[in-house]
Design an enzyme around this catalytic site. Structure first.
Site: not given
Ligand code: FPP
Length: 255
Positions: A34, A51, A145
């Site tokens: 997150d 992301h 893994l």
């Molecule tokens: C939450 O942060 C994150 C996500 C909803 C997506 C997680 C995805 C990645 C780390 C990208 C890589 C993944 C792969 C499999 C290549 P948020 O956007 O909700 O953050 P915020 O709460 O600060 O808005």
């Protein structure tokens, strides 16, 4: 002055790899990655850049888990609720996944990583599905893994799907209700064959599970950090494991 020290120590964990290798490691770590959006906003960048940076962190964390000898890692990449985000962001996440697979597959294969997705993959765009199928097929024999990527995943939906599946077997006369036990149920989850997570890590300061592995996390140890996912370093993982090793797990029993 005090707040300076607090921030300094929050950002610079003091635990090293050697510290955690003295005690047994959690075999299965789950991560709610997150804070990508907030990380990007702080830097004045679009959310997609957060992301993208998050995908880099994932790459490092996978390598760290391999290095430590952790056999299972599950990451929450896209939840059933994430469709509520703007289309542009959903598309960016899908493309990032494709890019991650395209760029990393060779190395993941070489490193003995088995890619497994959990969630309702059939609802994803066709080109994403074919990349996933190919990555799962090409890494199916690997054992070092198991990297479970939760995609279009929701814990409640997973439980509901298991119930439906079991009900169909009962209706067809292939399963007796009296014979349904915990093991039967677990065999119908997306995670069948994978042990329950020992340690959950959630970054960016939120203190909740957000529909992640609800059944499987009954006895999972939870660890939270304020650090945004793109800033998460191997040292933070060492710290989480170190704290985990200090906990006493009783699974409802006595010491
Ligand atoms: C939450 O942060 C994150 C996500 C909803 C997506 C997680 C995805 C990645 C780390 C990208 C890589 C993944 C792969 C499999 C290549 P948020 O956007 O909700 O953050 P915020 O709460 O600060 O808005």
């Amino acid at each position: 002055m005090l707040s300076f020290f607090k921030r300094f120590f929050k950002q610079k964990p003091l635990i090293t790899k050697q510290d955690i290798l003295k005690v047994s490691l959690p075999p299965h770590i789950g991560i709610i990655m997150d804070g990508n959006g907030r990380w990007a906003r702080r830097k004045g960048l679009p959310r997609a850049a957060g992301h993208r940076a998050g995908a880099e962190t994932l790459r490092t964390v996978v390598e760290t888990c391999i290095d430590l000898g952790i056999p299972y890692l599950t990451v929450y990449a896209f939840s059933t609720e994430n469709w509520k985000r703007p289309e542009e962001e959903v598309n960016a996440l899908m493309e990032l996944l494709v890019e991650y697979i395209d760029k990393e597959l060779f190395k993941l294969k070489e490193n003995g990583v088995k890619i497994k997705t959990i969630g309702n993959i059939s609802e994803l765009p066709a080109h994403v599905i074919s990349r996933i199928n190919n990555a799962e097929l090409e890494t199916a024999q690997n054992e070092r893994l198991v990297l479970q990527i939760a995609l279009n995943y929701g814990g409640r939906k997973e439980i509901l799907d298991a119930v439906k599946n079991i009900s169909q077997k009962v209706a067809a006369g292939n399963l007796q209700p009296d014979n349904i036990n915990l093991q039967t149920f677990e065999e119908h989850l997306y995670t069948a064959g994978v042990p329950d997570p020992d340690l959950f890590i959630r970054t960016a300061g939120e203190l909740r599970l957000s529909n992640f592995l609800l059944w499987q996390s009954a006895y999972t140890e939870l660890w939270f950090t304020e650090v945004f996912w793109p800033d998460f370093q191997p040292e933070h993982l060492y710290q989480a494991i170190y704290d985990f090793q200090k906990r006493q797990r009783r699974f409802g029993g006595l010491k």
